[in-house]
Write a protein that holds these residues in place. Sequence first.
Motif, PDB file in Angstrom:
ATOM      1  N   LYS B  51       0.830  -1.210   0.000  1.00  0.00           N
ATOM      2  CA  LYS B  51       0.000   0.000   0.000  1.00  0.00           C
ATOM      3  C   LYS B  51       0.863   1.260   0.000  1.00  0.00           C
ATOM      4  O   LYS B  51       0.686   2.157  -0.828  1.00  0.00           O
ATOM      5  CB  LYS B  51      -0.930   0.024   1.224  1.00  0.00           C
ATOM      6  CG  LYS B  51      -1.831  -1.187   1.343  1.00  0.00           C
ATOM      7  CD  LYS B  51      -2.773  -1.053   2.517  1.00  0.00           C
ATOM      8  CE  LYS B  51      -2.076  -1.060   3.869  1.00  0.00           C
ATOM      9  NZ  LYS B  51      -1.444  -2.360   4.190  1.00  0.00           N
ATOM     10  N   THR B  52       1.784   1.329   0.957  1.00  0.00           N
ATOM     11  CA  THR B  52       2.637   2.511   1.060  1.00  0.00           C
ATOM     12  C   THR B  52       3.495   2.664  -0.189  1.00  0.00           C
ATOM     13  O   THR B  52       3.689   3.778  -0.693  1.00  0.00           O
ATOM     14  CB  THR B  52       3.506   2.422   2.319  1.00  0.00           C
ATOM     15  OG1 THR B  52       2.645   2.406   3.458  1.00  0.00           O
ATOM     16  CG2 THR B  52       4.448   3.597   2.422  1.00  0.00           C
ATOM     17  N   THR B  53       3.986   1.540  -0.706  1.00  0.00           N
ATOM     18  CA  THR B  53       4.811   1.600  -1.918  1.00  0.00           C
ATOM     19  C   THR B  53       4.008   2.196  -3.069  1.00  0.00           C
ATOM     20  O   THR B  53       4.504   3.053  -3.812  1.00  0.00           O
ATOM     21  CB  THR B  53       5.308   0.188  -2.274  1.00  0.00           C
ATOM     22  OG1 THR B  53       5.986  -0.362  -1.143  1.00  0.00           O
ATOM     23  CG2 THR B  53       6.245   0.231  -3.461  1.00  0.00           C
ATOM     24  N   PRO B  89       1.690  11.211   4.594  1.00  0.00           N
ATOM     25  CA  PRO B  89       2.498   9.990   4.586  1.00  0.00           C
ATOM     26  C   PRO B  89       2.221   9.137   5.828  1.00  0.00           C
ATOM     27  O   PRO B  89       1.614   9.618   6.793  1.00  0.00           O
ATOM     28  CB  PRO B  89       3.944  10.485   4.597  1.00  0.00           C
ATOM     29  CG  PRO B  89       3.888  11.965   4.650  1.00  0.00           C
ATOM     30  CD  PRO B  89       2.488  12.384   4.932  1.00  0.00           C
ATOM     31  N   GLU B  90       2.702   7.907   5.771  1.00  0.00           N
ATOM     32  CA  GLU B  90       2.634   7.008   6.922  1.00  0.00           C
ATOM     33  C   GLU B  90       3.589   7.556   7.979  1.00  0.00           C
ATOM     34  O   GLU B  90       4.728   7.876   7.664  1.00  0.00           O
ATOM     35  CB  GLU B  90       3.107   5.630   6.436  1.00  0.00           C
ATOM     36  CG  GLU B  90       2.863   4.485   7.351  1.00  0.00           C
ATOM     37  CD  GLU B  90       3.222   3.167   6.646  1.00  0.00           C
ATOM     38  OE1 GLU B  90       4.185   3.144   5.863  1.00  0.00           O
ATOM     39  OE2 GLU B  90       2.512   2.171   6.874  1.00  0.00           O
ATOM     40  N   ASN B  91       3.174   7.665   9.227  1.00  0.00           N
ATOM     41  CA  ASN B  91       4.009   8.238  10.300  1.00  0.00           C
ATOM     42  C   ASN B  91       4.762   9.482   9.835  1.00  0.00           C
ATOM     43  O   ASN B  91       5.961   9.440   9.641  1.00  0.00           O
ATOM     44  CB  ASN B  91       5.048   7.226  10.796  1.00  0.00           C
ATOM     45  CG  ASN B  91       4.393   5.942  11.229  1.00  0.00           C
ATOM     46  OD1 ASN B  91       3.335   5.966  11.846  1.00  0.00           O
ATOM     47  ND2 ASN B  91       5.002   4.827  10.886  1.00  0.00           N
ATOM     48  N   LEU B 165      -4.280   9.633   1.718  1.00  0.00           N
ATOM     49  CA  LEU B 165      -3.987   9.473   3.142  1.00  0.00           C
ATOM     50  C   LEU B 165      -3.450   8.065   3.393  1.00  0.00           C
ATOM     51  O   LEU B 165      -4.109   7.078   3.054  1.00  0.00           O
ATOM     52  CB  LEU B 165      -5.259   9.686   3.963  1.00  0.00           C
ATOM     53  CG  LEU B 165      -6.052  10.971   3.694  1.00  0.00           C
ATOM     54  CD1 LEU B 165      -7.406  10.928   4.394  1.00  0.00           C
ATOM     55  CD2 LEU B 165      -5.261  12.192   4.148  1.00  0.00           C
ATOM     56  N   ASP B 166      -2.260   7.981   3.988  1.00  0.00           N
ATOM     57  CA  ASP B 166      -1.689   6.671   4.312  1.00  0.00           C
ATOM     58  C   ASP B 166      -1.934   6.399   5.791  1.00  0.00           C
ATOM     59  O   ASP B 166      -1.300   7.013   6.641  1.00  0.00           O
ATOM     60  CB  ASP B 166      -0.191   6.643   3.989  1.00  0.00           C
ATOM     61  CG  ASP B 166       0.347   5.220   3.882  1.00  0.00           C
ATOM     62  OD1 ASP B 166      -0.351   4.287   4.325  1.00  0.00           O
ATOM     63  OD2 ASP B 166       1.459   5.049   3.344  1.00  0.00           O
ATOM     64  N   GLU B 167      -2.849   5.518   6.094  1.00  0.00           N
ATOM     65  CA  GLU B 167      -3.221   5.174   7.468  1.00  0.00           C
ATOM     66  C   GLU B 167      -3.567   6.422   8.282  1.00  0.00           C
ATOM     67  O   GLU B 167      -2.900   6.727   9.270  1.00  0.00           O
ATOM     68  CB  GLU B 167      -2.065   4.444   8.175  1.00  0.00           C
ATOM     69  CG  GLU B 167      -1.429   3.343   7.363  1.00  0.00           C
ATOM     70  CD  GLU B 167      -2.077   1.986   7.575  1.00  0.00           C
ATOM     71  OE1 GLU B 167      -3.021   1.908   8.388  1.00  0.00           O
ATOM     72  OE2 GLU B 167      -1.660   1.027   6.912  1.00  0.00           O
ATOM     73  N   PRO B 168      -4.617   7.134   7.894  1.00  0.00           N
ATOM     74  CA  PRO B 168      -4.906   8.413   8.560  1.00  0.00           C
ATOM     75  C   PRO B 168      -5.255   8.274  10.042  1.00  0.00           C
ATOM     76  O   PRO B 168      -5.048   9.219  10.797  1.00  0.00           O
ATOM     77  CB  PRO B 168      -6.098   8.955   7.770  1.00  0.00           C
ATOM     78  CG  PRO B 168      -6.690   7.784   7.085  1.00  0.00           C
ATOM     79  CD  PRO B 168      -5.566   6.846   6.814  1.00  0.00           C
TER      80      PRO B 168
HETATM   81 MG   LIG Z   1       2.123   1.150   4.823  1.00  0.00          MG
END
Ligand SMILES: [Mg+2]
Lengths: 258, 318
Positions: B51-53, B89-91, B165-168
């Motif tokens: 997902k993040t990629t 981004p994620e974190n 949104l990455d893991e909002p």
């Molecule tokens: Mg991720």
Amino acid sequence: MISPVGIAVISANTVREAVRSRVLYTLLFFAVLLIGTGVLLSTLTYVERERILQSVGLAAIRLFGAAIAIFVGIGLIHREVERRTIYTILSKPISRCEFLLGKYLGLVATIWIQLVIMGLAFVAVSWLAGAPLTHQIGLALGLAAVELAVIVAFATLFSAFTTPMLAALFTTGLYVLGHLSRDLRDLGARSDDGGVRLVATALYRVLPDLESFNLTTQALHALPVSGHEVGLALLYGAGYCGALLALAVVVFDRRDFK
Amino acid sequence: MNAGEIVRVEGLAKEFRSGLGLRRKRAVDGISFSVREGEIFGFVGPNGAGKTTTLKLLMGLIRPTAGSATILGHDVGETAFRRHVGFLPENPYFYEYLTGREILGFYARLSGVPGRRIRERVETLLAWVGLEHAGDARLRTYSKGMLQRVGIAQALVHDPSVVFLDEPMSGLDPIGRKEIRDLVLRLHGEGKTVFMNTHILSDVEMLCDRVAIIVKGAIRYEGPIAEFLHSDERKADVVLARVSLELAAGLDARWGPLTGRGEHVELHVDEKAIHDVLAQALDGRAEVVSVTPRGASLESIFLSAVREGGDAGPGGPP
Ligand SMILES: [Mg+2]
Ligand SMILES: Nc1ncnc2c1ncn2[C@@H]1O[C@H](COP(=O)(O)OP(=O)(O)OP(=O)(O)O)[C@@H](O)[C@H]1O
């Protein structure tokens, strides 16, 4: 198309970061201290007092300027990638090229501000000691500023693809070589071996010639400096920075930010 | 670009190399999907699915090994269209030496928000994410959840038309989650397109119009979520106490096997039948202990998609 707005925003913020970092004040403090100790050193001698004072001062300015440039420059880009602050920045309408140029110009501006502060300390010390303030000293400081811009360009280039440790090694190495490159060329020219001559000339062409920004002798002895010489040094510095930054952009553009 | 297609991904692949390029890992393996205008799109998958990629590819932070992606009709390698794009981004990480207000001002200027509107936008966003009172503190002093809120604020500060949104919800407390859910719905109400990476299925069910399920770098399902949310297959567990023998026999006969659990008895019924079951139980003077929806269809699709992925998938261990 390069937009100046994004570059300006990044530069301004880079300066703001420096202004808020304590490390730089410490370095600056020691630089000013060293310029001041010239006064102390000059009292140890009766001959050429002012010259010793100013020679220590100019050396301190150039050395500390380079130290600060290298110290901050080596992490300039790397830190942004490592700490992932670059993710959100590049998601905005700013290209990698604009980001890199913004960081570079911001650091150059920072270093030049420091140079001005050190220069003011130098002027104050010279004035207190009654040493002459010639226009050659102004020119010497001006070309020192150009040299620092070249050093920052080197640091930025290395910082765009390698760790601060390696960037420090490379940049310091090139700083030292840059001051020896003329000697290298002269040494090669005196050799009987055609191959050695060729290699020495080639090396001189590639390596920076940082001595071309060194007007210390002229400044200390109030020797004439030709406008031609200064103009050439300016052109050379600008060209060198341009080439280094173009290379940095090419390298940086291809990178994956993982 | 088809009309109303905001994001289009075609055959997108990313291979990471490590160990001098000898070891390869295909994190994203030729995926295709599209996101339509105005929808909340859930990009769902287990940890390490890619997902993040995918999101980094869409943001131009990493370059694809193969395939292409466009946002608003522009290749993701371009720059100027990002004026209309927001990204969390994620974190997320930010310049720690800036305050909340300063960092939002920074991002607003970077995004080309006109100078006279920056102040107002910054204050609006601080209020939206509940950071009005922390706006003058340096980010160095912010908690994880506060940084997540800054991340959301910077993604929206330039009023983008599409938001990624990455893991909002990551790092937020229950109230924070609710606030962000409301914020996403509000963006939806304003007609914006929202792309959301997550593995929290309840958020997906509550928010998303359509989902793509990614497992080991490959899309296993893409489609609307409404269909199975209201499908007949949803079940619920009903737990009752103080059930008389007579009532137990009646429930068992009508609603299928009744299982005992200490003083409680449990029934597994269709969601549609809950009303009738409860009415009958209360009539028989039983006490209702709990009603738990089970086997939400998304979850079952998700689980079967993950299982089908098997170990032979592209992301399998080397
Ligand atoms: Mg991720
Ligand atoms: N820079 C990298 N180098 C090598 N492999 C990577 C790199 N980044 C990600 N991967 C691998 O790619 C796969 C997908 O990672 P990704 O971060 O996209 O997963 P994700 O779906 O976002 O997971 P999560 O839900 O945990 O955030 C993982 O197996 C991961 O190990």
